[in-house]
Design a protein around this motif. Structure first.
Motif, PDB file in Angstrom:
ATOM      1  N   GLN A  56     -40.674 -28.443  17.240  1.00  0.00           N
ATOM      2  CA  GLN A  56     -39.410 -27.723  17.147  1.00  0.00           C
ATOM      3  C   GLN A  56     -39.160 -27.001  18.471  1.00  0.00           C
ATOM      4  O   GLN A  56     -40.021 -26.276  18.964  1.00  0.00           O
ATOM      5  CB  GLN A  56     -39.452 -26.699  16.008  1.00  0.00           C
ATOM      6  CG  GLN A  56     -39.515 -27.343  14.629  1.00  0.00           C
ATOM      7  CD  GLN A  56     -39.841 -26.324  13.555  1.00  0.00           C
ATOM      8  OE1 GLN A  56     -40.998 -25.987  13.325  1.00  0.00           O
ATOM      9  NE2 GLN A  56     -38.804 -25.826  12.904  1.00  0.00           N
ATOM     10  N   GLU A  57     -37.984 -27.175  19.016  1.00  0.00           N
ATOM     11  CA  GLU A  57     -37.616 -26.496  20.257  1.00  0.00           C
ATOM     12  C   GLU A  57     -37.197 -25.061  19.933  1.00  0.00           C
ATOM     13  O   GLU A  57     -36.414 -24.823  19.004  1.00  0.00           O
ATOM     14  CB  GLU A  57     -36.469 -27.232  20.945  1.00  0.00           C
ATOM     15  CG  GLU A  57     -36.802 -28.672  21.348  1.00  0.00           C
ATOM     16  CD  GLU A  57     -37.765 -28.773  22.520  1.00  0.00           C
ATOM     17  OE1 GLU A  57     -37.865 -27.807  23.306  1.00  0.00           O
ATOM     18  OE2 GLU A  57     -38.420 -29.832  22.650  1.00  0.00           O
ATOM     19  N   ALA A  58     -37.690 -24.134  20.730  1.00  0.00           N
ATOM     20  CA  ALA A  58     -37.358 -22.723  20.493  1.00  0.00           C
ATOM     21  C   ALA A  58     -35.859 -22.464  20.598  1.00  0.00           C
ATOM     22  O   ALA A  58     -35.304 -21.627  19.878  1.00  0.00           O
ATOM     23  CB  ALA A  58     -38.105 -21.845  21.500  1.00  0.00           C
ATOM     24  N   GLU A  59     -35.213 -23.219  21.497  1.00  0.00           N
ATOM     25  CA  GLU A  59     -33.777 -22.991  21.705  1.00  0.00           C
ATOM     26  C   GLU A  59     -32.949 -23.411  20.493  1.00  0.00           C
ATOM     27  O   GLU A  59     -31.762 -23.112  20.422  1.00  0.00           O
ATOM     28  CB  GLU A  59     -33.296 -23.697  22.981  1.00  0.00           C
ATOM     29  CG  GLU A  59     -33.435 -25.213  23.011  1.00  0.00           C
ATOM     30  CD  GLU A  59     -34.776 -25.695  23.543  1.00  0.00           C
ATOM     31  OE1 GLU A  59     -35.756 -24.918  23.488  1.00  0.00           O
ATOM     32  OE2 GLU A  59     -34.854 -26.851  23.987  1.00  0.00           O
ATOM     33  N   LYS A  60     -33.570 -24.124  19.532  1.00  0.00           N
ATOM     34  CA  LYS A  60     -32.865 -24.490  18.305  1.00  0.00           C
ATOM     35  C   LYS A  60     -33.315 -23.617  17.134  1.00  0.00           C
ATOM     36  O   LYS A  60     -32.874 -23.819  16.006  1.00  0.00           O
ATOM     37  CB  LYS A  60     -33.126 -25.965  17.977  1.00  0.00           C
ATOM     38  CG  LYS A  60     -32.588 -26.941  19.007  1.00  0.00           C
ATOM     39  CD  LYS A  60     -31.076 -27.090  18.885  1.00  0.00           C
ATOM     40  CE  LYS A  60     -30.482 -27.870  20.044  1.00  0.00           C
ATOM     41  NZ  LYS A  60     -30.986 -29.242  20.137  1.00  0.00           N
ATOM     42  N   GLU A  80     -38.308 -26.922  33.700  1.00  0.00           N
ATOM     43  CA  GLU A  80     -39.635 -27.350  33.268  1.00  0.00           C
ATOM     44  C   GLU A  80     -39.821 -27.227  31.757  1.00  0.00           C
ATOM     45  O   GLU A  80     -40.901 -27.500  31.246  1.00  0.00           O
ATOM     46  CB  GLU A  80     -40.724 -26.557  34.005  1.00  0.00           C
ATOM     47  CG  GLU A  80     -40.768 -26.871  35.492  1.00  0.00           C
ATOM     48  CD  GLU A  80     -41.979 -26.268  36.188  1.00  0.00           C
ATOM     49  OE1 GLU A  80     -42.892 -25.770  35.507  1.00  0.00           O
ATOM     50  OE2 GLU A  80     -41.996 -26.286  37.425  1.00  0.00           O
ATOM     51  N   ALA A  81     -38.791 -26.819  31.056  1.00  0.00           N
ATOM     52  CA  ALA A  81     -38.884 -26.707  29.603  1.00  0.00           C
ATOM     53  C   ALA A  81     -38.517 -28.036  28.953  1.00  0.00           C
ATOM     54  O   ALA A  81     -37.694 -28.792  29.473  1.00  0.00           O
ATOM     55  CB  ALA A  81     -37.946 -25.607  29.109  1.00  0.00           C
ATOM     56  N   SER A  82     -39.105 -28.298  27.806  1.00  0.00           N
ATOM     57  CA  SER A  82     -38.730 -29.478  27.027  1.00  0.00           C
ATOM     58  C   SER A  82     -37.262 -29.365  26.633  1.00  0.00           C
ATOM     59  O   SER A  82     -36.823 -28.321  26.129  1.00  0.00           O
ATOM     60  CB  SER A  82     -39.604 -29.550  25.779  1.00  0.00           C
ATOM     61  OG  SER A  82     -39.181 -30.625  24.968  1.00  0.00           O
ATOM     62  N   GLY A  83     -36.492 -30.397  26.878  1.00  0.00           N
ATOM     63  CA  GLY A  83     -35.058 -30.340  26.616  1.00  0.00           C
ATOM     64  C   GLY A  83     -34.308 -29.516  27.644  1.00  0.00           C
ATOM     65  O   GLY A  83     -33.123 -29.263  27.488  1.00  0.00           O
ATOM     66  N   ARG A  84     -35.007 -29.090  28.676  1.00  0.00           N
ATOM     67  CA  ARG A  84     -34.453 -28.297  29.794  1.00  0.00           C
ATOM     68  C   ARG A  84     -33.867 -26.978  29.308  1.00  0.00           C
ATOM     69  O   ARG A  84     -32.914 -26.445  29.884  1.00  0.00           O
ATOM     70  CB  ARG A  84     -33.402 -29.093  30.570  1.00  0.00           C
ATOM     71  CG  ARG A  84     -33.851 -30.492  30.959  1.00  0.00           C
ATOM     72  CD  ARG A  84     -35.148 -30.484  31.765  1.00  0.00           C
ATOM     73  NE  ARG A  84     -35.486 -31.847  32.188  1.00  0.00           N
ATOM     74  CZ  ARG A  84     -35.456 -32.262  33.446  1.00  0.00           C
ATOM     75  NH1 ARG A  84     -35.175 -31.419  34.414  1.00  0.00           N
ATOM     76  NH2 ARG A  84     -35.757 -33.505  33.746  1.00  0.00           N
ATOM     77  N   SER A  85     -34.457 -26.443  28.227  1.00  0.00           N
ATOM     78  CA  SER A  85     -33.954 -25.206  27.661  1.00  0.00           C
ATOM     79  C   SER A  85     -35.092 -24.528  26.909  1.00  0.00           C
ATOM     80  O   SER A  85     -36.027 -25.176  26.436  1.00  0.00           O
ATOM     81  CB  SER A  85     -32.784 -25.524  26.718  1.00  0.00           C
ATOM     82  OG  SER A  85     -32.197 -24.349  26.228  1.00  0.00           O
ATOM     83  N   ALA A  86     -35.037 -23.225  26.812  1.00  0.00           N
ATOM     84  CA  ALA A  86     -36.079 -22.456  26.137  1.00  0.00           C
ATOM     85  C   ALA A  86     -35.470 -21.126  25.715  1.00  0.00           C
ATOM     86  O   ALA A  86     -34.252 -20.926  25.834  1.00  0.00           O
ATOM     87  CB  ALA A  86     -37.273 -22.235  27.073  1.00  0.00           C
ATOM     88  N   VAL A  87     -36.316 -20.222  25.223  1.00  0.00           N
ATOM     89  CA  VAL A  87     -35.844 -18.905  24.790  1.00  0.00           C
ATOM     90  C   VAL A  87     -36.608 -17.844  25.568  1.00  0.00           C
ATOM     91  O   VAL A  87     -37.839 -17.896  25.667  1.00  0.00           O
ATOM     92  CB  VAL A  87     -36.061 -18.724  23.271  1.00  0.00           C
ATOM     93  CG1 VAL A  87     -35.931 -17.272  22.878  1.00  0.00           C
ATOM     94  CG2 VAL A  87     -35.063 -19.570  22.501  1.00  0.00           C
ATOM     95  N   ILE A 225     -40.527 -18.779  25.434  1.00  0.00           N
ATOM     96  CA  ILE A 225     -41.072 -19.727  24.460  1.00  0.00           C
ATOM     97  C   ILE A 225     -40.252 -21.005  24.559  1.00  0.00           C
ATOM     98  O   ILE A 225     -39.023 -20.980  24.423  1.00  0.00           O
ATOM     99  CB  ILE A 225     -41.009 -19.171  23.017  1.00  0.00           C
ATOM    100  CG1 ILE A 225     -41.700 -17.799  22.930  1.00  0.00           C
ATOM    101  CG2 ILE A 225     -41.618 -20.178  22.038  1.00  0.00           C
ATOM    102  CD1 ILE A 225     -43.190 -17.805  23.172  1.00  0.00           C
ATOM    103  N   ASP A 226     -40.960 -22.123  24.802  1.00  0.00           N
ATOM    104  CA  ASP A 226     -40.280 -23.413  24.950  1.00  0.00           C
ATOM    105  C   ASP A 226     -40.199 -24.164  23.627  1.00  0.00           C
ATOM    106  O   ASP A 226     -39.144 -24.659  23.244  1.00  0.00           O
ATOM    107  CB  ASP A 226     -41.032 -24.252  25.996  1.00  0.00           C
ATOM    108  CG  ASP A 226     -40.448 -25.646  26.158  1.00  0.00           C
ATOM    109  OD1 ASP A 226     -39.250 -25.822  25.867  1.00  0.00           O
ATOM    110  OD2 ASP A 226     -41.196 -26.553  26.577  1.00  0.00           O
ATOM    111  N   LEU A 227     -41.347 -24.251  22.958  1.00  0.00           N
ATOM    112  CA  LEU A 227     -41.371 -25.031  21.720  1.00  0.00           C
ATOM    113  C   LEU A 227     -42.572 -24.645  20.878  1.00  0.00           C
ATOM    114  O   LEU A 227     -43.510 -23.974  21.345  1.00  0.00           O
ATOM    115  CB  LEU A 227     -41.386 -26.532  22.014  1.00  0.00           C
ATOM    116  CG  LEU A 227     -42.523 -27.108  22.858  1.00  0.00           C
ATOM    117  CD1 LEU A 227     -43.826 -27.260  22.102  1.00  0.00           C
ATOM    118  CD2 LEU A 227     -42.108 -28.464  23.407  1.00  0.00           C
TER     119      LEU A 227
HETATM  120 CA   LIG Z   1     -37.431 -26.249  24.820  1.00  0.00          CA
END
Ligand SMILES: [Ca+2]
Length: 667
Positions: A56-60, A80-87, A225-227
């Motif tokens: 699960q991606e943190a950004e979701k 460098e985050a998975s999905g190029r997004s994080a929290v 937090i990325d995921l």
């Molecule tokens: Ca992410």
């Protein structure tokens, strides 16, 4: 694997904080959004590693922090985050995930700031489920943060490491300027992330809420937090009929060095024709364990942890190493290598924080013929698994390799008839997976059904020379710089490509990166002739190239040798290209390629960017395309492979405007 919910709209609600201070905004979904490489799993079905966790991606997820990204610019946290997004959380903030499955174990991928003078910091992260059962992680950035030019530095304040090298920041050689060009610091920070695993100590149900909170007293100004990966880990594996390392004096508390005890267990097991068993525990090992003709079984990688310090050698080893550290090594190929080695079910936790390419501080190394490596978790070593052949018939399966200083897996020098499948590789500092035919060709090898995420440098999967090798059914996401998703390259002193190269049924996403030194966009797959022509039969079949930052496909010869080398005999078939910032194909080489049933949509620039070898003659480009039919679709410029482009119309444009494509969707 849980059913993903990808259609939950973001919900925002306001809650009163219990401290009686200002109310906090909570954003994100409360239903679990399970993805693979930040994509709906349906888009990548059958590709990548089969795994026992849900991601699960943190950004979701639901958070009181702020979402960072998406952004693909190198040297930034989102890139460098998975999905190029994080929290991003400040002290007191949280991110909350709804567990999609029965869960007793989690992996958190995160980033903390570096210390002002380098070396990293530590900071706590609180874990609660349904508001209780509090546990805590001690996060660290001691294994993150590389700076500067190759071979990189841990010093955020260092000036340019090689002032006699050309750099893109000034398009100059810094020392050749008057006064010398100085870089701003921190110069080229990267390798921001790390990850940590936690057994929760009890089992939770689907629907339970797992919250990661940064304590208000955290010394970290921010915690990204990325995921979250969550899973159910079964009971420890027990092997009763085995040479148990405890009987030979190993210390499962990690306090005393257990290397000698493990050596003794191995010697006994070989005489008695037994396996070696390493029960649950943490075992301190600060050097190589040499393995030959032995089976070593752990209780599972969550339970049996072989952990070591990096050790300075008094004098350099014959192989050039100036350090040693924890690793399981076959004998050197020069003395015949090792055979019949089987390693399974344990973790290797290294202590490598700097890149020294002569150091053998890898998780698994040496030459391992007729051997298997299965179910290891390899963390904080230089390279997860680096084989130095010649050697043959090795199988690497179901290993997780994370947070490496350099490569994830490298088949180096004459590795033949060997396979790496169902491995997960994340946050490598160089190619996540490579076959490097230095001196002797790799041949008959297969990289199949692996998942690669966020290599911070170089490529997801790279082939450097070799004969009859295959890259199939892999999922490759988010390569960041100086590389891309898939590379076929005549580089690094490799033997030529001969026979066939099969690149089949792979999916890349958010690849096709920007090349900082060349200042142009690459392709998700790039075929690169640097040291010799590439003329083997390269078959690229059934691959999907999704959400390409620039091009989907690039064929390129380095400019100084553009009139010496060419790329020919490349065949693309049954390809889907969904979204390109620029073109479907960028050709910067003499040569040719054929296309059959290559379908594209959401194409951001002209379908074919054909520069050939840059002579721009009246006869057209030096690169020609053969249309074998069924090449449908296109984008803003119409059909991607339009008749007017064939066979070799010059359409050369180095830096067309990038049109950000829509997110990939079912075809
Ligand atoms: Ca992410």
């Amino acid at each position: 694997m849980a059913v993903a919910s990808t259609t939950v709209a973001g919900v925002a609600l306001s809650v009163l904080s219990t401290g009686g201070t200002a109310s906090a905004q909570v954003s994100g979904a409360s239903a679990p959004v399970v993805t693979r490489a930040a994509l709906d799993p349906a888009l990548v079905a059958g590709r990548g590693a089969s795994v026992d966790f849900a991601e699960q991606e943190a950004e979701k997820a639901s958070t009181t922090g702020s979402v960072i990204g998406p952004d693909r610019s190198a040297y930034t946290l989102p890139a460098e985050a998975s999905g190029r997004s994080a929290v991003k959380l400040t002290p007191g903030q949280y991110v909350e995930f709804t567990l999609p499955n029965t869960t007793n174990a989690i992996t958190v991928r995160y980033s903390l700031p570096d210390a002002p003078t380098g070396g990293g910091i530590t900071a706590p992260l609180s874990v609660t489920v349904n508001g209780g059962n509090r546990t805590s992680l001690t996060l660290t950035s001691q294994y993150a943060y590389l700076y500067n030019l190759y071979p990189f530095s841990n010093d955020p304040n260092a000036g340019v490491l090689h002032p006699d090298w050309w750099i893109t920041e000034c398009s100059c050689v810094p020392n050749s300027q008057t006064p010398p060009f100085t870089v701003s610091t921190p110069f080229r920070p990267n390798h921001f992330y790390d990850e940590q695993r936690l057994l929760l100590g009890r089992t939770y149900r689907a629907g339970d809420k797992l919250r990661l909170t940064v304590p208000a007293t955290s010394p970290a100004a921010w915690t990204v937090i990325d995921l979250l990966d969550s899973q159910y880990v079964g009971l420890p594996h027990v092997d009763v009929v085995a040479a148990n390392v405890l009987a030979f004096g190993a210390d499962p508390s990690g306090r005393r060095d257990s290397a000698g005890a493990i050596d003794k267990a191995i010697a006994f097991a070989k005489k008695a024709h037994l396996k070696v068993y390493i029960p649950p525990g943490v075992y301190q090992v600060n050097r190589h364990i040499i393995v030959d003709n032995v089976t070593i079984v752990g209780a599972g990688s969550w339970y049996t942890i072989i952990k070591g310090h990096q050790v300075d050698l008094a004098t350099p080893a014959p192989d050039g190493s100036v350090h040693t550290g924890v690793g399981f090594y076959g004998q050197d190929a020069s003395v015949g290598g090792s055979t019949n080695v089987h390693l399974s079910g344990f973790a290797i936790e290294g202590d490598v924080r700097e890149r020294i390419d002569t150091d053998q501080v890898n998780g698994v190394g040496g030459a391992l013929s007729n051997s298997t490596v299965d179910g290891l978790y390899i963390h904080h070593t230089k390279v997860g698994i680096w084989l130095d052949g010649p050697m043959t018939n090795l199988k690497l399966t179901h290993n997780v390799i994370a947070d490496q200083i350099a490569d994830g897996i490298n088949f180096h020098t004459g590795v033949t008839q060997s396979t790496a499948s169902n491995n997960v590789i994340r946050n490598t500092g160089d190619d996540a997976m490579a076959m490097w035919s230095e001196r002797t060709a790799d041949s008959g090898d297969v990289f199949d059904h692996n998942t690669v995420q966020t290599p911070v440098l170089a490529n997801g999967i790279a082939l450097y020379g070799g004969t009859d090798n295959t890259v199939s059914n892999n999922l490759i996401a988010d390569p960041i710089r100086e590389g891309s998703g898939l590379q076929v390259g005549s580089r690094f002193g490799a033997q030529p490509f001969t026979g066939h190269v099969w690149i089949t049924n792979n999916t890349t996403v958010r690849a096709g990166t920007y090349e900082l030194n060349w200042n142009i966009g690459l392709g998700a797959i790039w075929i690169y002739a640097l040291e010799r022509s590439i003329d083997a039969d390269v078959e690229v079949v059934g691959d999907n190239f999704l959400d390409n930052t620039y091009n989907a496909i690039m064929l390129v010869v380095d400019f100084p040798v553009k009139d010496q080398y060419s790329i020919t005999n490349v065949h693309f078939k049954d390809i889907k290209v969904d979204g390109t910032g620029t073109s479907v194909l960028s050709a910067r080489s003499a040569g040719s390629a054929s296309f059959a049933n290559v379908d594209a949509r959401n194409v951001g620039a002209v379908g074919v960017n054909n520069c050939g070898s840059f002579h721009f003659t009246g006869a057209g480009s030096e690169f020609s395309l053969t249309d074998l039919g069924g090449n449908d679709g296109g984008g803003t410029t119409g059909a991607w492979l339009a008749a007017w482009e064939l066979p070799n119309t010059i359409t050369c444009d180095d830096r067309p405007p990038v049109v950000v494509p829509p997110a990939p969707s079912p075809w």
